[in-house]
Design a protein around this motif. Structure first.
Motif, PDB file in Angstrom:
ATOM      1  N   LEU A  26     -26.093  48.993  70.961  1.00  0.00           N
ATOM      2  CA  LEU A  26     -26.320  47.938  69.974  1.00  0.00           C
ATOM      3  C   LEU A  26     -25.082  47.741  69.111  1.00  0.00           C
ATOM      4  O   LEU A  26     -24.403  48.707  68.773  1.00  0.00           O
ATOM      5  CB  LEU A  26     -27.457  48.326  69.017  1.00  0.00           C
ATOM      6  N   SER A  27     -24.827  46.504  68.746  1.00  0.00           N
ATOM      7  CA  SER A  27     -23.839  46.229  67.713  1.00  0.00           C
ATOM      8  C   SER A  27     -24.581  45.594  66.552  1.00  0.00           C
ATOM      9  O   SER A  27     -25.220  44.556  66.703  1.00  0.00           O
ATOM     10  CB  SER A  27     -22.738  45.293  68.204  1.00  0.00           C
ATOM     11  N   LEU A  28     -24.508  46.240  65.409  1.00  0.00           N
ATOM     12  CA  LEU A  28     -25.241  45.779  64.229  1.00  0.00           C
ATOM     13  C   LEU A  28     -24.376  44.849  63.383  1.00  0.00           C
ATOM     14  O   LEU A  28     -24.129  45.088  62.208  1.00  0.00           O
ATOM     15  CB  LEU A  28     -25.722  46.976  63.407  1.00  0.00           C
ATOM     16  N   ASN A  29     -23.887  43.800  64.031  1.00  0.00           N
ATOM     17  CA  ASN A  29     -23.114  42.751  63.371  1.00  0.00           C
ATOM     18  C   ASN A  29     -21.853  43.307  62.698  1.00  0.00           C
ATOM     19  O   ASN A  29     -21.472  42.883  61.613  1.00  0.00           O
ATOM     20  CB  ASN A  29     -23.984  41.998  62.364  1.00  0.00           C
ATOM     21  N   ASN A  30     -21.205  44.303  63.369  1.00  0.00           N
ATOM     22  CA  ASN A  30     -19.957  44.867  62.847  1.00  0.00           C
ATOM     23  C   ASN A  30     -19.020  45.164  64.017  1.00  0.00           C
ATOM     24  O   ASN A  30     -19.215  44.647  65.114  1.00  0.00           O
ATOM     25  CB  ASN A  30     -20.233  46.117  62.001  1.00  0.00           C
ATOM     26  N   ASN A  31     -18.018  46.016  63.809  1.00  0.00           N
ATOM     27  CA  ASN A  31     -17.021  46.273  64.846  1.00  0.00           C
ATOM     28  C   ASN A  31     -17.304  47.553  65.635  1.00  0.00           C
ATOM     29  O   ASN A  31     -16.438  48.038  66.345  1.00  0.00           O
ATOM     30  CB  ASN A  31     -15.618  46.334  64.232  1.00  0.00           C
ATOM     31  N   GLU A  32     -18.507  48.097  65.542  1.00  0.00           N
ATOM     32  CA  GLU A  32     -18.875  49.319  66.252  1.00  0.00           C
ATOM     33  C   GLU A  32     -20.019  49.051  67.221  1.00  0.00           C
ATOM     34  O   GLU A  32     -20.791  48.118  67.039  1.00  0.00           O
ATOM     35  CB  GLU A  32     -19.309  50.407  65.273  1.00  0.00           C
ATOM     36  N   VAL A  33     -20.112  49.917  68.243  1.00  0.00           N
ATOM     37  CA  VAL A  33     -21.235  49.879  69.181  1.00  0.00           C
ATOM     38  C   VAL A  33     -21.925  51.229  69.081  1.00  0.00           C
ATOM     39  O   VAL A  33     -21.304  52.270  69.293  1.00  0.00           O
ATOM     40  CB  VAL A  33     -20.770  49.617  70.629  1.00  0.00           C
ATOM     41  N   ASN A  34     -23.201  51.211  68.733  1.00  0.00           N
ATOM     42  CA  ASN A  34     -23.987  52.432  68.617  1.00  0.00           C
ATOM     43  C   ASN A  34     -24.787  52.644  69.900  1.00  0.00           C
ATOM     44  O   ASN A  34     -25.470  51.725  70.358  1.00  0.00           O
ATOM     45  CB  ASN A  34     -24.934  52.365  67.428  1.00  0.00           C
ATOM     46  N   ILE A  35     -24.710  53.861  70.444  1.00  0.00           N
ATOM     47  CA  ILE A  35     -25.470  54.215  71.641  1.00  0.00           C
ATOM     48  C   ILE A  35     -26.655  55.064  71.195  1.00  0.00           C
ATOM     49  O   ILE A  35     -26.483  56.125  70.583  1.00  0.00           O
ATOM     50  CB  ILE A  35     -24.615  55.022  72.647  1.00  0.00           C
ATOM     51  N   TYR A  36     -27.861  54.580  71.483  1.00  0.00           N
ATOM     52  CA  TYR A  36     -29.090  55.296  71.161  1.00  0.00           C
ATOM     53  C   TYR A  36     -29.741  55.780  72.453  1.00  0.00           C
ATOM     54  O   TYR A  36     -29.743  55.075  73.461  1.00  0.00           O
ATOM     55  CB  TYR A  36     -30.084  54.387  70.427  1.00  0.00           C
ATOM     56  N   GLY A  37     -30.313  56.982  72.394  1.00  0.00           N
ATOM     57  CA  GLY A  37     -31.048  57.531  73.525  1.00  0.00           C
ATOM     58  C   GLY A  37     -32.500  57.728  73.143  1.00  0.00           C
ATOM     59  O   GLY A  37     -32.820  58.022  71.987  1.00  0.00           O
ATOM     60  N   ARG A  38     -33.374  57.570  74.125  1.00  0.00           N
ATOM     61  CA  ARG A  38     -34.813  57.702  73.875  1.00  0.00           C
ATOM     62  C   ARG A  38     -35.167  59.178  73.797  1.00  0.00           C
ATOM     63  O   ARG A  38     -34.900  59.945  74.719  1.00  0.00           O
ATOM     64  CB  ARG A  38     -35.581  57.006  74.997  1.00  0.00           C
ATOM     65  N   ALA A  39     -35.773  59.597  72.698  1.00  0.00           N
ATOM     66  CA  ALA A  39     -36.243  60.967  72.505  1.00  0.00           C
ATOM     67  C   ALA A  39     -37.708  60.891  72.096  1.00  0.00           C
ATOM     68  O   ALA A  39     -38.016  60.505  70.974  1.00  0.00           O
ATOM     69  CB  ALA A  39     -35.424  61.675  71.437  1.00  0.00           C
ATOM     70  N   ALA A  40     -38.583  61.205  73.041  1.00  0.00           N
ATOM     71  CA  ALA A  40     -40.037  61.102  72.829  1.00  0.00           C
ATOM     72  C   ALA A  40     -40.392  59.658  72.460  1.00  0.00           C
ATOM     73  O   ALA A  40     -40.203  58.756  73.263  1.00  0.00           O
ATOM     74  CB  ALA A  40     -40.501  62.106  71.795  1.00  0.00           C
ATOM     75  N   SER A  41     -40.858  59.429  71.245  1.00  0.00           N
ATOM     76  CA  SER A  41     -41.256  58.072  70.857  1.00  0.00           C
ATOM     77  C   SER A  41     -40.254  57.411  69.930  1.00  0.00           C
ATOM     78  O   SER A  41     -40.553  56.389  69.321  1.00  0.00           O
ATOM     79  CB  SER A  41     -42.627  58.112  70.186  1.00  0.00           C
ATOM     80  N   GLU A  42     -39.039  57.984  69.816  1.00  0.00           N
ATOM     81  CA  GLU A  42     -38.021  57.431  68.928  1.00  0.00           C
ATOM     82  C   GLU A  42     -36.714  57.199  69.673  1.00  0.00           C
ATOM     83  O   GLU A  42     -36.497  57.742  70.749  1.00  0.00           O
ATOM     84  CB  GLU A  42     -37.728  58.406  67.782  1.00  0.00           C
ATOM     85  N   TRP A  43     -35.849  56.404  69.056  1.00  0.00           N
ATOM     86  CA  TRP A  43     -34.475  56.223  69.532  1.00  0.00           C
ATOM     87  C   TRP A  43     -33.567  56.992  68.590  1.00  0.00           C
ATOM     88  O   TRP A  43     -33.593  56.772  67.381  1.00  0.00           O
ATOM     89  CB  TRP A  43     -34.094  54.743  69.547  1.00  0.00           C
ATOM     90  N   LYS A  44     -32.752  57.897  69.129  1.00  0.00           N
ATOM     91  CA  LYS A  44     -31.830  58.714  68.329  1.00  0.00           C
ATOM     92  C   LYS A  44     -30.393  58.283  68.616  1.00  0.00           C
ATOM     93  O   LYS A  44     -30.023  58.080  69.771  1.00  0.00           O
ATOM     94  CB  LYS A  44     -31.972  60.192  68.688  1.00  0.00           C
ATOM     95  N   LEU A  45     -29.588  58.174  67.553  1.00  0.00           N
ATOM     96  CA  LEU A  45     -28.176  57.816  67.707  1.00  0.00           C
ATOM     97  C   LEU A  45     -27.451  58.951  68.421  1.00  0.00           C
ATOM     98  O   LEU A  45     -27.490  60.095  67.981  1.00  0.00           O
ATOM     99  CB  LEU A  45     -27.537  57.553  66.342  1.00  0.00           C
ATOM    100  N   GLN A  46     -26.787  58.625  69.549  1.00  0.00           N
ATOM    101  CA  GLN A  46     -26.053  59.624  70.320  1.00  0.00           C
ATOM    102  C   GLN A  46     -24.561  59.578  70.051  1.00  0.00           C
ATOM    103  O   GLN A  46     -23.921  60.603  69.945  1.00  0.00           O
ATOM    104  CB  GLN A  46     -26.317  59.438  71.824  1.00  0.00           C
ATOM    105  N   GLU A  47     -24.004  58.375  69.986  1.00  0.00           N
ATOM    106  CA  GLU A  47     -22.582  58.244  69.678  1.00  0.00           C
ATOM    107  C   GLU A  47     -22.269  56.833  69.211  1.00  0.00           C
ATOM    108  O   GLU A  47     -23.049  55.915  69.401  1.00  0.00           O
ATOM    109  CB  GLU A  47     -21.704  58.640  70.854  1.00  0.00           C
ATOM    110  N   THR A  48     -21.104  56.699  68.594  1.00  0.00           N
ATOM    111  CA  THR A  48     -20.627  55.410  68.106  1.00  0.00           C
ATOM    112  C   THR A  48     -19.290  55.122  68.763  1.00  0.00           C
ATOM    113  O   THR A  48     -18.374  55.931  68.684  1.00  0.00           O
ATOM    114  CB  THR A  48     -20.483  55.433  66.574  1.00  0.00           C
ATOM    115  N   LEU A  49     -19.197  53.982  69.424  1.00  0.00           N
ATOM    116  CA  LEU A  49     -17.966  53.565  70.096  1.00  0.00           C
ATOM    117  C   LEU A  49     -17.182  52.658  69.156  1.00  0.00           C
ATOM    118  O   LEU A  49     -17.737  51.738  68.560  1.00  0.00           O
ATOM    119  CB  LEU A  49     -18.287  52.818  71.391  1.00  0.00           C
ATOM    120  N   GLN A  50     -15.892  52.934  69.045  1.00  0.00           N
ATOM    121  CA  GLN A  50     -15.034  52.146  68.169  1.00  0.00           C
ATOM    122  C   GLN A  50     -13.845  51.636  68.953  1.00  0.00           C
ATOM    123  O   GLN A  50     -13.548  52.130  70.025  1.00  0.00           O
ATOM    124  CB  GLN A  50     -14.567  52.998  66.993  1.00  0.00           C
TER     125      GLN A  50
END
Length: 111
Positions: A26-50
């Motif tokens: 996901l890109s949250l309207n900025n200059n980074e890309v956040n990678i989320y992974g599915r953990a049970a019933s939630e999405w957890k931030l795994q890394e941020t690409l810059q």
């Protein structure tokens, strides 16, 4: 059944999923890309690409190579009448916990 998840209060500018849909970029309207992974019933931030100077405007995740390509609003004119926009290809590192290595891609946009 529809599920609702919240990734913050800012708009999601663009997104892409991996082949088995266990991760989302996901890109949250900025200059980074956040990678989320599915953990049970939630999405957890795994890394941020810059790598982009300005807002990320597009993301795609290649199913066969697992590479992520992004394009951003960074632009410059190198030749009269020719704009160039930056794209970055993130290549996964040797382990799942390592930061991908950005590889700069320059594509020409003809008017």
């Amino acid at each position: 059944m529809t599920e609702v998840f919240r990734f913050g209060l800012v708009p999601i500018a663009c997104r892409a999923r991996n082949e088995d849909r266990s991760q989302v970029a996901l890109s949250l309207n900025n200059n980074e890309v956040n990678i989320y992974g599915r953990a049970a019933s939630e999405w957890k931030l795994q890394e941020t690409l810059q790598g982009h100077d300005l807002r990320v405007t597009g993301i795609d995740w290649a199913p066969s190579t697992n590479r992520i390509v992004t394009c951003g609003a960074n632009e410059y004119t190198s030749q009269p009448g020719g704009e160039r926009r930056h794209g970055i290809v993130y290549i996964p590192g040797p382990s799942s916990r390592s930061q991908p290595l950005p590889s700069r891609v320059i594509s020409r946009v003809n008017n």
